[in-house]
Write a protein that holds these residues in place. Sequence first.
Motif, PDB file in Angstrom:
ATOM      1  N   THR A   3       4.990  12.522   0.886  1.00  0.00           N
ATOM      2  CA  THR A   3       5.479  11.668   1.606  1.00  0.00           C
ATOM      3  C   THR A   3       6.038  11.895   2.990  1.00  0.00           C
ATOM      4  O   THR A   3       6.630  13.168   2.878  1.00  0.00           O
ATOM      5  N   THR A   4       6.002  11.240   3.970  1.00  0.00           N
ATOM      6  CA  THR A   4       6.447  11.781   5.065  1.00  0.00           C
ATOM      7  C   THR A   4       7.642  10.639   5.512  1.00  0.00           C
ATOM      8  O   THR A   4       7.663   9.478   5.442  1.00  0.00           O
ATOM      9  N   ILE A   5       8.830  11.268   5.850  1.00  0.00           N
ATOM     10  CA  ILE A   5      10.056  10.368   6.102  1.00  0.00           C
ATOM     11  C   ILE A   5      10.638  10.982   7.476  1.00  0.00           C
ATOM     12  O   ILE A   5      10.894  12.300   7.413  1.00  0.00           O
ATOM     13  N   GLU A   6      11.097  10.027   8.403  1.00  0.00           N
ATOM     14  CA  GLU A   6      11.553  10.642   9.749  1.00  0.00           C
ATOM     15  C   GLU A   6      12.975  10.822   9.340  1.00  0.00           C
ATOM     16  O   GLU A   6      13.376  10.265   8.652  1.00  0.00           O
ATOM     17  N   ALA A   7      13.424  11.801  10.030  1.00  0.00           N
ATOM     18  CA  ALA A   7      14.847  12.552   9.809  1.00  0.00           C
ATOM     19  C   ALA A   7      15.105  13.074  11.206  1.00  0.00           C
ATOM     20  O   ALA A   7      14.294  13.412  11.995  1.00  0.00           O
ATOM     21  N   THR A   8      16.658  13.307  11.181  1.00  0.00           N
ATOM     22  CA  THR A   8      17.127  14.045  12.482  1.00  0.00           C
ATOM     23  C   THR A   8      17.758  14.904  11.941  1.00  0.00           C
ATOM     24  O   THR A   8      18.529  15.084  10.872  1.00  0.00           O
ATOM     25  N   TYR A   9      17.826  16.295  12.770  1.00  0.00           N
ATOM     26  CA  TYR A   9      18.507  17.376  12.286  1.00  0.00           C
ATOM     27  C   TYR A   9      19.653  17.496  13.290  1.00  0.00           C
ATOM     28  O   TYR A   9      19.637  17.567  14.561  1.00  0.00           O
ATOM     29  N   GLU A  10      20.940  17.592  12.682  1.00  0.00           N
ATOM     30  CA  GLU A  10      21.922  17.477  13.731  1.00  0.00           C
ATOM     31  C   GLU A  10      23.102  18.074  13.147  1.00  0.00           C
ATOM     32  O   GLU A  10      23.617  18.029  11.836  1.00  0.00           O
ATOM     33  N   ASN A  11      23.824  19.199  13.544  1.00  0.00           N
ATOM     34  CA  ASN A  11      24.911  19.954  12.942  1.00  0.00           C
ATOM     35  C   ASN A  11      24.786  20.649  11.696  1.00  0.00           C
ATOM     36  O   ASN A  11      25.491  20.525  10.855  1.00  0.00           O
ATOM     37  N   GLY A  12      23.524  21.143  11.470  1.00  0.00           N
ATOM     38  CA  GLY A  12      23.137  21.619  10.342  1.00  0.00           C
ATOM     39  C   GLY A  12      22.771  20.794   9.172  1.00  0.00           C
ATOM     40  O   GLY A  12      22.607  21.380   8.085  1.00  0.00           O
ATOM     41  N   LYS A  13      22.537  19.661   9.493  1.00  0.00           N
ATOM     42  CA  LYS A  13      22.475  18.828   8.507  1.00  0.00           C
ATOM     43  C   LYS A  13      20.997  17.872   8.712  1.00  0.00           C
ATOM     44  O   LYS A  13      20.732  17.482   9.967  1.00  0.00           O
ATOM     45  N   VAL A  14      20.202  17.463   7.774  1.00  0.00           N
ATOM     46  CA  VAL A  14      19.109  16.771   7.802  1.00  0.00           C
ATOM     47  C   VAL A  14      19.515  15.455   7.563  1.00  0.00           C
ATOM     48  O   VAL A  14      19.900  15.202   6.604  1.00  0.00           O
ATOM     49  N   ILE A  15      19.320  14.370   8.689  1.00  0.00           N
ATOM     50  CA  ILE A  15      19.544  12.984   8.169  1.00  0.00           C
ATOM     51  C   ILE A  15      18.343  12.032   8.219  1.00  0.00           C
ATOM     52  O   ILE A  15      17.967  11.844   9.047  1.00  0.00           O
ATOM     53  N   PHE A  16      18.065  11.686   6.990  1.00  0.00           N
ATOM     54  CA  PHE A  16      16.989  10.830   6.848  1.00  0.00           C
ATOM     55  C   PHE A  16      17.288   9.379   7.336  1.00  0.00           C
ATOM     56  O   PHE A  16      18.287   8.669   7.424  1.00  0.00           O
ATOM     57  N   LYS A  17      16.114   8.889   7.948  1.00  0.00           N
ATOM     58  CA  LYS A  17      16.060   7.556   8.289  1.00  0.00           C
ATOM     59  C   LYS A  17      15.927   6.719   7.254  1.00  0.00           C
ATOM     60  O   LYS A  17      16.273   5.227   7.589  1.00  0.00           O
ATOM     61  N   GLU A  18      15.399   6.890   6.170  1.00  0.00           N
ATOM     62  CA  GLU A  18      15.403   6.018   4.837  1.00  0.00           C
ATOM     63  C   GLU A  18      15.502   6.939   3.616  1.00  0.00           C
ATOM     64  O   GLU A  18      15.513   8.099   3.774  1.00  0.00           O
ATOM     65  N   THR A  19      15.672   6.425   2.556  1.00  0.00           N
ATOM     66  CA  THR A  19      15.739   7.145   1.238  1.00  0.00           C
ATOM     67  C   THR A  19      14.471   7.574   0.745  1.00  0.00           C
ATOM     68  O   THR A  19      13.697   6.708   0.781  1.00  0.00           O
ATOM     69  N   PRO A  20      14.576   8.848   0.529  1.00  0.00           N
ATOM     70  CA  PRO A  20      13.226   9.312  -0.102  1.00  0.00           C
ATOM     71  C   PRO A  20      13.200   8.947  -1.352  1.00  0.00           C
ATOM     72  O   PRO A  20      13.794   8.261  -2.176  1.00  0.00           O
ATOM     73  N   PRO A  21      11.701   8.651  -1.867  1.00  0.00           N
ATOM     74  CA  PRO A  21      11.338   7.967  -2.855  1.00  0.00           C
ATOM     75  C   PRO A  21      11.517   8.798  -4.102  1.00  0.00           C
ATOM     76  O   PRO A  21      10.677   8.212  -5.150  1.00  0.00           O
ATOM     77  N   THR A  22      12.336   9.791  -4.414  1.00  0.00           N
ATOM     78  CA  THR A  22      12.355  10.322  -5.665  1.00  0.00           C
ATOM     79  C   THR A  22      13.603  10.613  -5.911  1.00  0.00           C
ATOM     80  O   THR A  22      14.445  10.983  -4.760  1.00  0.00           O
ATOM     81  N   LYS A  23      14.017  10.677  -7.281  1.00  0.00           N
ATOM     82  CA  LYS A  23      15.555  11.130  -7.497  1.00  0.00           C
ATOM     83  C   LYS A  23      15.688  12.587  -8.094  1.00  0.00           C
ATOM     84  O   LYS A  23      16.768  12.972  -8.358  1.00  0.00           O
TER      85      LYS A  23
END
Length: 71
Positions: A3-23
Motif C-alpha cells: 500500500t502507498t500512503i502519502e506522508a511528510t518528513y518533518e523534524n525527524g518524524k514521518v507524518i502520514f496523511k492517512e492511517t495505515p491499513p494495518t495495526k
Amino acid sequence: MMTTIEATYENGKVIFKETPPTKRTSKVLVTFLEESEKTLPLRKRPLGTMKGTIKMADDFNDSIEDLKDYM
C-alpha cells in the motif's frame, strides 16, 4: 499486501496523511521525493482543439451480434 500512503518528513518524524491499513508490525520502504522550489504553473489547454478528430460509428449503440446469446 503493498500500500502507498502519502506522508511528510518533518523534524525527524514521518507524518502520514492517512492511517495505515494495518495495526500489526510491518516492513516499510520510505522514498524521499525531491520537491523543486520552482513549480511551473499548468497552462490551460484551449477548448475545442480536438473538435472533429474523434469519430463515433453510426451503429455505436446497436447491440453486438457476438453477445446476443448472453442477452
